[in-house]
Design a protein around this motif. Structure first.
Motif, PDB file in Angstrom:
ATOM      1  N   LYS A 205       0.802  -1.225   0.000  1.00  0.00           N
ATOM      2  CA  LYS A 205       0.000   0.000   0.000  1.00  0.00           C
ATOM      3  C   LYS A 205       0.835   1.274   0.000  1.00  0.00           C
ATOM      4  O   LYS A 205       1.073   1.860   1.054  1.00  0.00           O
ATOM      5  N   PRO A 206       1.257   1.720  -1.190  1.00  0.00           N
ATOM      6  CA  PRO A 206       1.942   3.014  -1.248  1.00  0.00           C
ATOM      7  C   PRO A 206       0.939   4.117  -0.924  1.00  0.00           C
ATOM      8  O   PRO A 206      -0.283   3.890  -0.967  1.00  0.00           O
ATOM      9  N   GLU A 207       1.470   5.285  -0.662  1.00  0.00           N
ATOM     10  CA  GLU A 207       0.585   6.420  -0.359  1.00  0.00           C
ATOM     11  C   GLU A 207      -0.335   6.680  -1.566  1.00  0.00           C
ATOM     12  O   GLU A 207       0.143   6.695  -2.716  1.00  0.00           O
ATOM     13  N   GLY A 208      -1.606   6.866  -1.322  1.00  0.00           N
ATOM     14  CA  GLY A 208      -2.574   7.036  -2.416  1.00  0.00           C
ATOM     15  C   GLY A 208      -2.173   8.157  -3.371  1.00  0.00           C
ATOM     16  O   GLY A 208      -1.862   9.260  -2.941  1.00  0.00           O
ATOM     17  N   GLY A 209      -2.164   7.866  -4.651  1.00  0.00           N
ATOM     18  CA  GLY A 209      -1.887   8.891  -5.669  1.00  0.00           C
ATOM     19  C   GLY A 209      -0.420   9.241  -5.851  1.00  0.00           C
ATOM     20  O   GLY A 209      -0.085  10.137  -6.631  1.00  0.00           O
ATOM     21  N   ALA A 210       0.466   8.549  -5.139  1.00  0.00           N
ATOM     22  CA  ALA A 210       1.892   8.934  -5.193  1.00  0.00           C
ATOM     23  C   ALA A 210       2.488   8.742  -6.594  1.00  0.00           C
ATOM     24  O   ALA A 210       3.361   9.507  -7.017  1.00  0.00           O
ATOM     25  N   GLY A 211       2.004   7.754  -7.308  1.00  0.00           N
ATOM     26  CA  GLY A 211       2.546   7.485  -8.644  1.00  0.00           C
ATOM     27  C   GLY A 211       2.119   8.538  -9.649  1.00  0.00           C
ATOM     28  O   GLY A 211       2.951   9.115 -10.370  1.00  0.00           O
TER      29      GLY A 211
END
Ligand code: PLP
Length: 382
Positions: A366-372
């Motif tokens: 779970k990367p931080e939401g929207g980080a990409g």
């Protein structure tokens, strides 16, 4: 909604509807004047995309046939050939040269890196190689080899230089004449954005002369450039039947590429590639290669631990309608490949990053939401 699926694999790539429509036109006689005109225009378009005044031959078949045609015209049994391989398709080049009876030396470069200039120079100096062959962008790694430098090293030693540009032609700068690439081949289904089914091979005068002076006929009858020369000069003549409707598609796509302009097309590919790398890193993923050697046509990212290749890619396709590719050889199940070439645009890149994020979440990473998408958008807006 299958027509809205995004194909983000390193070929085949998304085909423009106008190219698809062109294929639905009535099939002309392969020796008619009308088809001859279409073929002639296609040859002229291809020469501009290959940046060559040499001979350009489109054939029914795939990139692998292109490799066979390229090598079989200039290799005779017993010839010494140096192949530079940093991936799956470099290995294939070496195998094909071996099948043709060449004495092959292979410079193996670790996956994810490029060959050292000194090493290549030393090898070329140590034996009388007739041919040196390399892959521009090996689709198993996403590394862009320094094709210009490799060509100049081979030229300096009098070896013919063969370049596999299957994963670069039409998306990255490949200056066949200026760089001294004697034989170059590609496939229709990658940055040329045509369905799979055609290969295109270019020969310069040096390579043609080597073909003329052979002691033995080339192993490929169909791919013998000598048999095609009269047809390329006058396409109303017959040697073997052209893939008529595939040529319509190539014709349409060449027109689109040249209307965009090569320069703008290369810049579009560069921008989207750097946004894709930034986006994948933004998601916390490790990339296979450094930016300095990364291609503009595809990117390879390792899976974080615990992410299962098959399940991740199934979620991408089934839940998001975005297809990315698994890896090959030693990287199988460890990494995935995102193709971004041909008709790719910013929306495609952002949608892909968003789908990757969602599919990783489903797997428990779970990367931080929207980080990409945030990281990619920063690059795109620069
Ligand atoms: N060379 C490279 C760099 C490729 O990426 C591929 C296919 O992906 C090939 C050769 C072989 O082409 P094909 O699968 O069209 O035969």
């Amino acid at each position: 909604m299958s027509e809205r699926n995004l194909l983000m694999i390193p070929g085949p790539t998304n085909v423009d509807p106008s190219v698809l429509r062109s294929m639905a036109r009535p099939t002309l006689s392969h020796t008619s004047g009308a088809f001859a005109n279409i073929l002639k225009e296609t040859l002229s378009g291809l020469a501009q995309i290959f940046q060559t005044s040499g001979t350009v031959l489109p054939l029914a078949g795939t990139g692998t046939l292109g490799a066979e045609v390229a090598l079989s015209n200039i290799i005779e049994p017993g010839d010494k050939v140096l192949v530079i391989s940093g991936g799956y398709f470099g290995d294939r080049l070496a195998e094909i040269a071996g099948n043709l009876g060449a004495r092959v030396d292979k410079l193996e470069v670790p996956w994810g890196t490029v060959p050292l200039k000194d090493k290549v120079e030393k090898l070329l100096g140590a034996a009388q190689y007739k041919v040196m062959a390399a892959v521009h962008v090996d689709t198993s790694t996403g590394v862009a080899n320094p094709a210009k430098d490799l060509a100049s090293l081979a030229n300096a030693r009098g070896a013919l230089f063969v370049l596999d540009s299957v994963c670069s032609m039409g998306g990255m700068d490949v200056q066949v004449d200026n760089w001294g690439i004697d034989v170059c081949f590609t496939g229709s289904q990658k940055a040329l954005a045509v369905p799979p089914g055609l290969t295109i091979v270019s020969f310069n005068s040096r390579a043609l002369e080597v073909r003329q002076k052979r002691r033995t006929p080339p192993a490929s009858y169909y791919g013998d450039i000598n048999r095609w020369m009269p047809i390329l000069q006058d396409p109303t003549k017959y040697f073997a039947t052209h893939a008529v409707n595939m040529v319509y598609a190539l014709h349409e796509s060449c027109n689109m590429i040249l209307a965009e302009s090569l320069q703008k097309r290369f810049i579009r590919h560069q921008k989207i590639a750097s946004a894709m790398r930034a986006g994948l890193r933004g998601l916390g993923l490790k990339l296979l290669c450094e930016d300095q050697v990364a291609s503009d046509t595809l990117t390879v990212a390792y899976y974080p631990s615990g992410v299962h290749d098959g399940e991740f890619r199934k979620t991408m396709t089934d839940d998001y309608g975005v297809t990315v590719a698994g890896e090959l050889g030693p990287l199988k199940d460890k990494a995935f490949r995102v193709g971004h070439m041909g008709n790719v645009n910013r929306n495609d890149a952002l949608a892909t990053l968003s789908a990757i994020e969602g599919s990783l979440w489903k797997q428990g990473y779970k990367p931080e939401g929207g980080a990409g998408t945030l990281a990619a958008n920063r690059v795109l807006s620069e």
